[in-house]
Design an enzyme around this catalytic site. Sequence first.
Site, PDB file in Angstrom:
ATOM      1  N   ARG A  80      68.182   1.903  30.230  1.00 55.79           N
ATOM      2  CA  ARG A  80      67.682   0.730  30.952  1.00 55.79           C
ATOM      3  C   ARG A  80      66.651  -0.026  30.128  1.00 55.79           C
ATOM      4  O   ARG A  80      66.601  -1.262  30.161  1.00 55.79           O
ATOM      5  CB  ARG A  80      67.090   1.154  32.308  1.00 55.79           C
ATOM      6  N   LYS A 183      63.710  -4.559  33.759  1.00 61.34           N
ATOM      7  CA  LYS A 183      62.421  -4.017  34.207  1.00 61.34           C
ATOM      8  C   LYS A 183      61.312  -4.606  33.322  1.00 61.34           C
ATOM      9  O   LYS A 183      60.764  -3.945  32.440  1.00 61.34           O
ATOM     10  CB  LYS A 183      62.420  -2.488  34.154  1.00 61.34           C
ATOM     11  N   GLU A 219      65.542  -7.327  46.347  1.00 60.07           N
ATOM     12  CA  GLU A 219      64.684  -6.153  46.136  1.00 60.07           C
ATOM     13  C   GLU A 219      63.869  -5.843  47.385  1.00 60.07           C
ATOM     14  O   GLU A 219      63.577  -6.714  48.196  1.00 60.07           O
ATOM     15  CB  GLU A 219      63.733  -6.381  44.955  1.00 60.07           C
TER      16      GLU A 219
END
Length: 338
Positions: A80, A183, A219
Amino acid sequence: MENINWKEFGFGYTKTDYNVRCHYRDGKWGELEVSSSDQINVHIASTGLHYGQQAFEGLKAFKGPDGKVRVFRIDENGKRLQSSSHGIMMAEMPLDLFREAVIKAIKLNERWIPPYESGASLYIRPVLFGNGAQVGVKASDEYTFAVFVMPVGPYFKEGFKPTDYVIYREYDRAAPQGTGIYKVGGNYAASLRGGTRAHDEGFSAVLFLDAKEKKYIDECGPANFFGIKNNTYVTPKSNTILPSITNKSLCQIAEDLGMNVERRPITVEELADFSEAGACGTAAVISPIRKIVDADNKIDYKYGDEAGEVSFKLYETLRGIQYGTVEDKHNWNTIIEF
């Protein structure tokens, strides 16, 4: 260390003994370095400061009843971080180097790993940012990577207890085709104003909607949303939602438990159809939702004052895998050899 009350730790910063660093210069990554300082030299014209070239990860290590220390899905975090780096044009950290740095940071701070049944774990924070000088808007040619660790308790002080969430349509976390899937710090900065208002009004976090139509669940504060109905685990699918490793794991566990799993767009109205709902992520694993308040339309979606049976089973199974008390049939854990 024997005087530490591990149960008193919240989710905050604690200085531990060492951190691990690595620098990217002249087109290649250097050797890992160890430091006892929690300060980093940052160039005044670095792209990390000026143009948002910054990404981070979060993962945990757990000490089980057998005394072994396990790190959960370390390679998924490395992948990620590579995805985030690719998304904002940073140098990508090789998976083997990422893994080596994380394991080294854990070993160097072994005495800070909380004991089993303390309710605490060792949180691991890798961070990567552009540290080369650029005044024009372009990618850096130098990067700094660092890993630091610290003992933490529950992200939400309530622990595994249902809390309230709120929908505000005036705030967006990320734009379509933007950085929501990565992220990066900017997504979290964008959530602060709405999140602070939510806390002030007695809620745990904001349940963000999609920025384009304000129709679909996005989210869930700093986490992913899921809902349970008809023996089905349902979680949003969108290119603005961070792919949570915890959520990915819960999807697999739900299938292992004989449930159906659906990753698809979820409308606000469908919130009324779920028997259980929760937020999931590394920090809290699962935070059950008591109710969701649609502040604009004055509608409450209620799920109960106690955590649902399915949420509890998912939570206990994932936690058991992390601590080594439930079979790790998918080989998610890395056992640290000291």
